[in-house]
Write a protein that holds these residues in place. Structure first.
Motif, PDB file in Angstrom:
ATOM      1  N   PHE A  20       0.821  -1.215   0.000  1.00  0.00           N
ATOM      2  CA  PHE A  20       0.000   0.000   0.000  1.00  0.00           C
ATOM      3  C   PHE A  20       0.853   1.262   0.000  1.00  0.00           C
ATOM      4  CE2 PHE A  20      -2.016   3.384   2.591  1.00  0.00           C
ATOM      5  CZ  PHE A  20      -2.959   3.789   1.661  1.00  0.00           C
ATOM      6  N   GLU A  21       2.030   1.177   0.610  1.00  0.00           N
ATOM      7  CA  GLU A  21       2.878   2.377   0.715  1.00  0.00           C
ATOM      8  C   GLU A  21       3.177   2.996  -0.651  1.00  0.00           C
ATOM      9  OE1 GLU A  21       5.801   0.956   4.063  1.00  0.00           O
ATOM     10  OE2 GLU A  21       6.041   3.091   3.668  1.00  0.00           O
ATOM     11  N   MET A  23       1.288   3.291  -3.019  1.00  0.00           N
ATOM     12  CA  MET A  23       0.133   4.071  -3.470  1.00  0.00           C
ATOM     13  C   MET A  23       0.199   5.508  -2.948  1.00  0.00           C
ATOM     14  SD  MET A  23      -1.718   2.099  -5.314  1.00  0.00           S
ATOM     15  CE  MET A  23      -1.679   0.353  -5.719  1.00  0.00           C
ATOM     16  N   LEU A  24       1.043   5.730  -1.954  1.00  0.00           N
ATOM     17  CA  LEU A  24       1.145   7.070  -1.376  1.00  0.00           C
ATOM     18  C   LEU A  24       2.299   7.878  -1.976  1.00  0.00           C
ATOM     19  CD1 LEU A  24       0.513   6.206   2.408  1.00  0.00           C
ATOM     20  CD2 LEU A  24      -1.154   6.885   0.687  1.00  0.00           C
ATOM     21  N   LEU A  26       4.222  10.438  -4.002  1.00  0.00           N
ATOM     22  CA  LEU A  26       3.662  11.751  -4.343  1.00  0.00           C
ATOM     23  C   LEU A  26       3.449  11.972  -5.838  1.00  0.00           C
ATOM     24  CD1 LEU A  26       5.545  13.970  -1.764  1.00  0.00           C
ATOM     25  CD2 LEU A  26       3.418  12.680  -1.517  1.00  0.00           C
ATOM     26  N   ASP A  27       4.380  11.502  -6.651  1.00  0.00           N
ATOM     27  CA  ASP A  27       4.252  11.777  -8.085  1.00  0.00           C
ATOM     28  C   ASP A  27       3.238  10.876  -8.777  1.00  0.00           C
ATOM     29  OD1 ASP A  27       5.975  13.954  -8.161  1.00  0.00           O
ATOM     30  OD2 ASP A  27       7.704  12.614  -8.103  1.00  0.00           O
ATOM     31  N   ARG A  28       2.816   9.853  -8.062  1.00  0.00           N
ATOM     32  CA  ARG A  28       1.831   8.934  -8.620  1.00  0.00           C
ATOM     33  C   ARG A  28       0.514   9.666  -8.947  1.00  0.00           C
ATOM     34  NH1 ARG A  28      -2.166   6.455  -5.825  1.00  0.00           N
ATOM     35  NH2 ARG A  28      -3.163   4.799  -7.023  1.00  0.00           N
ATOM     36  N   TYR A  29       0.100  10.561  -8.064  1.00  0.00           N
ATOM     37  CA  TYR A  29      -1.196  11.217  -8.261  1.00  0.00           C
ATOM     38  C   TYR A  29      -1.214  12.064  -9.545  1.00  0.00           C
ATOM     39  CZ  TYR A  29      -2.014   9.994  -3.318  1.00  0.00           C
ATOM     40  OH  TYR A  29      -2.166   9.326  -2.125  1.00  0.00           O
ATOM     41  N   ASN A  30      -0.146  12.795  -9.757  1.00  0.00           N
ATOM     42  CA  ASN A  30      -0.126  13.668 -10.934  1.00  0.00           C
ATOM     43  C   ASN A  30       0.191  12.919 -12.224  1.00  0.00           C
ATOM     44  OD1 ASN A  30      -0.776  15.805  -9.403  1.00  0.00           O
ATOM     45  ND2 ASN A  30       1.219  16.822  -9.482  1.00  0.00           N
ATOM     46  N   ARG A  32      -1.189  10.382 -13.200  1.00  0.00           N
ATOM     47  CA  ARG A  32      -2.406   9.649 -13.597  1.00  0.00           C
ATOM     48  C   ARG A  32      -2.624   9.664 -15.109  1.00  0.00           C
ATOM     49  NH1 ARG A  32      -8.294   9.275 -11.915  1.00  0.00           N
ATOM     50  NH2 ARG A  32      -9.282   9.322 -13.932  1.00  0.00           N
ATOM     51  N   GLN A 129      -3.156   5.788 -11.103  1.00  0.00           N
ATOM     52  CA  GLN A 129      -4.363   6.135 -10.368  1.00  0.00           C
ATOM     53  C   GLN A 129      -5.613   6.089 -11.257  1.00  0.00           C
ATOM     54  OE1 GLN A 129      -5.731   9.915  -9.439  1.00  0.00           O
ATOM     55  NE2 GLN A 129      -7.440   8.580  -8.796  1.00  0.00           N
ATOM     56  N   GLN A 132      -6.450   2.494 -11.563  1.00  0.00           N
ATOM     57  CA  GLN A 132      -7.027   2.048 -10.294  1.00  0.00           C
ATOM     58  C   GLN A 132      -8.490   2.518 -10.170  1.00  0.00           C
ATOM     59  OE1 GLN A 132      -5.626   3.844  -6.617  1.00  0.00           O
ATOM     60  NE2 GLN A 132      -5.224   1.805  -5.798  1.00  0.00           N
ATOM     61  N   GLU A 133      -8.738   3.750 -10.590  1.00  0.00           N
ATOM     62  CA  GLU A 133     -10.121   4.233 -10.532  1.00  0.00           C
ATOM     63  C   GLU A 133     -11.002   3.409 -11.468  1.00  0.00           C
ATOM     64  OE1 GLU A 133     -10.827   8.448 -11.096  1.00  0.00           O
ATOM     65  OE2 GLU A 133     -12.975   8.217 -10.749  1.00  0.00           O
TER      66      GLU A 133
ATOM     67  N   HIS B 110      -4.139  11.377   0.939  1.00  0.00           N
ATOM     68  CA  HIS B 110      -3.584  10.074   1.319  1.00  0.00           C
ATOM     69  C   HIS B 110      -4.641   9.250   2.074  1.00  0.00           C
ATOM     70  CE1 HIS B 110       0.257  11.400  -0.121  1.00  0.00           C
ATOM     71  NE2 HIS B 110       0.412  12.323   0.815  1.00  0.00           N
ATOM     72  N   GLN B 113      -6.896   7.745  -0.423  1.00  0.00           N
ATOM     73  CA  GLN B 113      -6.238   6.598  -1.066  1.00  0.00           C
ATOM     74  C   GLN B 113      -6.320   5.381  -0.141  1.00  0.00           C
ATOM     75  OE1 GLN B 113      -4.657   6.398  -4.305  1.00  0.00           O
ATOM     76  NE2 GLN B 113      -4.958   4.289  -3.680  1.00  0.00           N
ATOM     77  N   ALA B 143     -12.451   6.134  -5.006  1.00  0.00           N
ATOM     78  CA  ALA B 143     -11.553   6.364  -6.149  1.00  0.00           C
ATOM     79  C   ALA B 143     -11.793   7.749  -6.743  1.00  0.00           C
ATOM     80  CB  ALA B 143     -11.758   5.278  -7.200  1.00  0.00           C
ATOM     81  N   ALA B 150      -6.603  14.903  -5.703  1.00  0.00           N
ATOM     82  CA  ALA B 150      -5.346  15.012  -6.457  1.00  0.00           C
ATOM     83  C   ALA B 150      -5.425  16.198  -7.420  1.00  0.00           C
ATOM     84  CB  ALA B 150      -5.071  13.714  -7.209  1.00  0.00           C
ATOM     85  N   ARG B 159       1.720  19.777  -6.381  1.00  0.00           N
ATOM     86  CA  ARG B 159       2.122  18.448  -5.900  1.00  0.00           C
ATOM     87  C   ARG B 159       1.797  18.330  -4.414  1.00  0.00           C
ATOM     88  NH1 ARG B 159       7.374  16.138  -4.330  1.00  0.00           N
ATOM     89  NH2 ARG B 159       7.682  14.125  -5.355  1.00  0.00           N
ATOM     90  N   PRO B 160       1.368  17.147  -3.961  1.00  0.00           N
ATOM     91  CA  PRO B 160       1.093  16.997  -2.518  1.00  0.00           C
ATOM     92  C   PRO B 160       2.391  16.872  -1.730  1.00  0.00           C
ATOM     93  CG  PRO B 160       0.729  14.903  -3.634  1.00  0.00           C
ATOM     94  CD  PRO B 160       1.094  15.893  -4.706  1.00  0.00           C
TER      95      PRO B 160
END
Lengths: 374, 375
Positions: A20-21, A23-24, A26-30, A32, A129, A132-133, B110, B113, B143, B150, B159-160
């Motif tokens: 799960f870590e 998934m956190l 930071l660059d993963r979200y952007n 997408r 992401q 995943q959605e 987070h 998520q 989701a 995000a 960026r977060p």
């Protein structure tokens, strides 16, 4: 990234199911991907609710004693002289066909349950992401299919029958497998492809309007799920190494064989024969004479034949090479399939279904419908 | 059924996460509970799509460089003389407030998520088919929250920032736990309860219209998620043995400790002070001193205060007994909370949000009543 995922496009990148870590990050979200945005947004258009009779009314009656849910011709064992002789009356035959249909619908129900758990498992491994959605969305849609088929079976027979051991083993394997390619080929391309073929066949041939409505509604979702597998294949297969292609191709053939055996293997209907006091060995022997490779191939020429749809999916995805061509060629004319377009057999039924749903969901605002996902 | 789930109602019956075969049991389909059907069917009413500007437009501007997202009186750190005097420059104060907001929104992102992965993990363990369909539905909604937060963080800051260590550890713990009660108490009741409080607060005070719209839209979903936890508690807590109750209560207090105090501990915020010319140790010391000087009988009274909302949830659910009462009573007046009704602080905001969504989703069509009530 989990080992052995064989992903060639960042949108299908994967992590281990318990990571799960990652998934956190930071660059993963952007980062997408937008590849699935159209499918995700389309979900509202084809929303339906098996709990709401406005969409589908499971109290609609069907005369199970005198009417066949599926046509007699679909039940090959009924064509053997032995079974014909032992089930002489029309009522006997109706009962036999409808108990056969119970097995078909039970397999579908268990398959939908597998699809629900599989999609949820994709949520744990797909790192992109957007992907995943998409998987979360599919999980939700599979859950309504489980509800819907469970309600249909309850309405017509009261209770489903056991999942065949072959199908169960395949479902367990792909759900627990950490490798993304196994999940996507096994479920999104093959089980979902098989489902599209099966639903199209039922939709076109069933005498039960409720089954017809049900398969159409489910197809409005499944058509998109199948597209997810297609997008994966389009973005993955051309970039595979020889070794990776071999792994994927053999896995696809293994899944195909399992599904083929589950659906048409004469021994799979043993419980049905026993239920009617028939000698299963005798039926199986008779069936072997009746089902030759030629008849199987002939049957598959029919456009909605379930396995033809499946082989076409694999051919169009570029998964089948000379390595396994002969295996599939026993059942279908691969060159003929190649000459056909990309459109899936169930797409038109699904598009009609979406129009029906738009009528309910957005009265006065029906929009144009397109299954195209990219 | 997996060991240690402590479920007292069939609809929360659970299997081990890798026990798919139990999902194929024949009588399971026919025994589906109807307890969540209303929540499941309601999803179409409160559908929204963060990818569609018709619902929320993330391109709407807000001058993050010059406008504080929150009013100063909602930033307790400014009550510390050291912080207040060090950050004299108005631009610096704005930057400080907005950086705190970035941290806040990043925590929410987070957390969402975590909620997505947690809901997906519930699909593997909840045996009742209705409960499983509910969990699948929640997975889908979480989701879209991840997508939405995000996009908001990207629009305002690019960026977060990292997930705090305390929150991350708790999320991992509840996602990986096979026990249903840990998941439901940890996520559905506590994290979701905390979220409802945070969103209510943000909806009320945030100056950015996009942030306010976002909070409201997310609350149209979260209000139902929180109900799922409430239904579990209503059907479980009264039937627990003393040993089971102690176990659940201790787990609840453990999660609350992590969420309230470890997460908000000054040392968790230390790295944000240095860039603003603040000595983290001095700020930490001042926070501790201020807490020490505070009237020990002073309690949190603001209706939208996050912790108050959360403790109210636990109290109403019967998860606080004499064993842990003292722990929570340091912060809120439990007698006062017990006398209040069941209605959650964010429910009104969520119901307004659902009306807004019905306007978009069913123009000319639906003029139905709105209710968060799930049973």
């Amino acid at each position: 990234m989990a080992d052995g995922n064989i992903t060639k496009d960042v949108i299908y990148d994967a992590v281990a199911p318990d990571d799960f870590e990652s998934m956190l990050e930071l660059d993963r979200y952007n980062a997408r991907s937008t590849a699935f945005d159209k499918i995700i947004s389309a979900t509202h258009d084809h929303f339906w609710d098996p709990l709401d009779p406005k969409y589908i009314d499971f109290s609609e009656p069907f005369d199970m004693e005198n009417e066949m849910i599926l046509p007699e011709e679909m039940v090959i064992s009924l064509q053997t002289p032995y079974v014909q002789e032992r089930l002489p009356t029309r009522k006997d035959k109706v009962r036999f066909v409808n108990r056969f249909a119970l097995r078909t619908f039970s397999s579908i129900l268990h398959g939908e349950q597998g699809a629900l758990n599989l999609s949820a498992s994709l949520c744990h491994v797909l790192k992109d992401q957007g992907a995943q959605e998409y998987a979360a969305n599919q999980t939700r849609e599979e859950a309504r299919h489980v509800t819907a088929f469970a309600k249909y079976i309850k309405a017509r027979w009261g209770r489903p029958v056991e999942c065949g051991p072959t199908l169960k083993a395949l479902l367990v394997e792909i759900i627990h497998s950490p490798e993304v390619y196994k999940k996507i080929i096994g479920m999104q391309m093959l089980v979902e492809g098989l489902a599209m073929g099966a639903f199209a066949t039922i939709y076109n041939q069933t005498a039960d309007p409720l089954a017809r409505k049900l398969t159409q509604l489910v197809m409005t979702d499944e058509a998109f799920h199948h597209k997810f597998g297609k997008i994966w294949a389009d973005r993955t297969i051309p970039h595979l190494t020889e070794k990776e292609h071999e792994v994927i191709e053999l896995w696809a053939a293994q899944c195909f064989q399992t599904l083929l055996f589950n659906l048409v293997g004469p021994t799979q209907q043993r419980s049905l024969y026993e239920e009617f006091g028939l000698d299963p060995e005798r039926v199986i022997e008779d069936l072997k004479e009746l089902i030759t490779d030629d008849t199987r191939r002939e049957n598959m020429k029919e456009q909605t034949n379930i396995f033809r749809v499946l082989v076409k999916t694999l051919v169009n995805a570029g998964i089948i090479t000379e390595r396994t061509r002969a295996f599939y060629a026993m059942y279908v004319d691969i060159d003929e399939l190649k000459g056909e377009g990309d459109k899936m057999v169930g797409d038109e039924i699904a598009e009609e279904g979406i129009k029906f749903l738009q009528e309910i969901n957005f009265k006065d605002r029906a929009k144009n419908v397109l299954i195209a996902a990219e | 059924m997996a060991d240690g789930n402590i479920t007292k109602d069939a609809m929360y019956g659970a299997v081990a996460p890798d026990d798919f075969e139990s999902m194929l049991e024949l009588d399971r389909y026919g025994q589906r509970s109807t307890a969540f059907d209303k929540i499941i069917s309601a999803t179409h009413d409160h559908f929204w799509d963060p990818l569609d500007p018709k619902y929320i437009d993330f391109s709407e501007p807000f001058d993050v460089a010059n406008e504080p997202l929150m009013p100063e009186d909602q930033v307790p750190l400014f009550r510390l003389p050291y912080v207040n005097e060090t950050l004299k420059d108005p631009a610096q104060r704005v930057a400080f407030i907005n950086h705190m907001q970035l941290r806040n929104f990043s925590s929410i992102l987070h957390g969402e998520q975590g909620a997505l992965n947690l809901s997906a993990s519930l699909c593997h363990v909840l045996k009742d088919q209705g409960a499983q369909e509910y969990a699948a539905n929640q997975t889908r909604e979480e989701a879209r929250h991840v997508t939405a937060f995000a996009r908001y963080v990207k629009a305002r800051w690019g960026r977060p920032v990292e997930c705090g260590a305390a929150l991350k550890a708790l999320l991992i713990e509840i996602i990986e736990a096979p026990e249903v009660y840990k998941k439901i108490v940890g996520m559905q009741m506590l994290v979701e309860g905390l979220a409802m409080g945070a969103f209510s607060h943000g909806y009320r005070y945030n100056r950015d219209p996009v942030a306010r719209k976002l909070f409201q839209l997310v609350m149209t979903d979260e209000a139902f998620h929180h109900k799922f936890g409430k239904i579990w508690a209503d059907r479980t807590i009264p039937h627990l043995t003393e040993a089971e109750r102690n176990l659940v209560e201790d787990w609840t207090a453990h999660c609350a400790q992590k969420l309230f105090f470890d997460r908000g501990a000054p040392n968790q915020m230390a790295e944000m002070f240095t860039p603003f010319g603040l000595d983290p140790e001095r700020v930490t010391a001042d926070i501790i001193e201020r807490r020490r000087q505070r009237d020990p009988n002073r309690k949190i009274t603001s209706e939208t205060n996050i912790f108050r909302v959360l403790i109210k949830t636990l109290l109403k659910a019967g998860l606080i007994t004499q064993r842990t009462r003292g722990f929570y009573a340091m912060y809120v007046d439990l007698e006062e909370l017990a006398g209040e009704g069941d209605r959650m602080v964010g429910d009104d905001i969520a119901e307004d949000g659902i009306r807004y969504l019905q306007e978009i989703n069913f123009k000319d069509g639906a003029r139905r009543g709105v209710s968060i009530a799930a049973e």
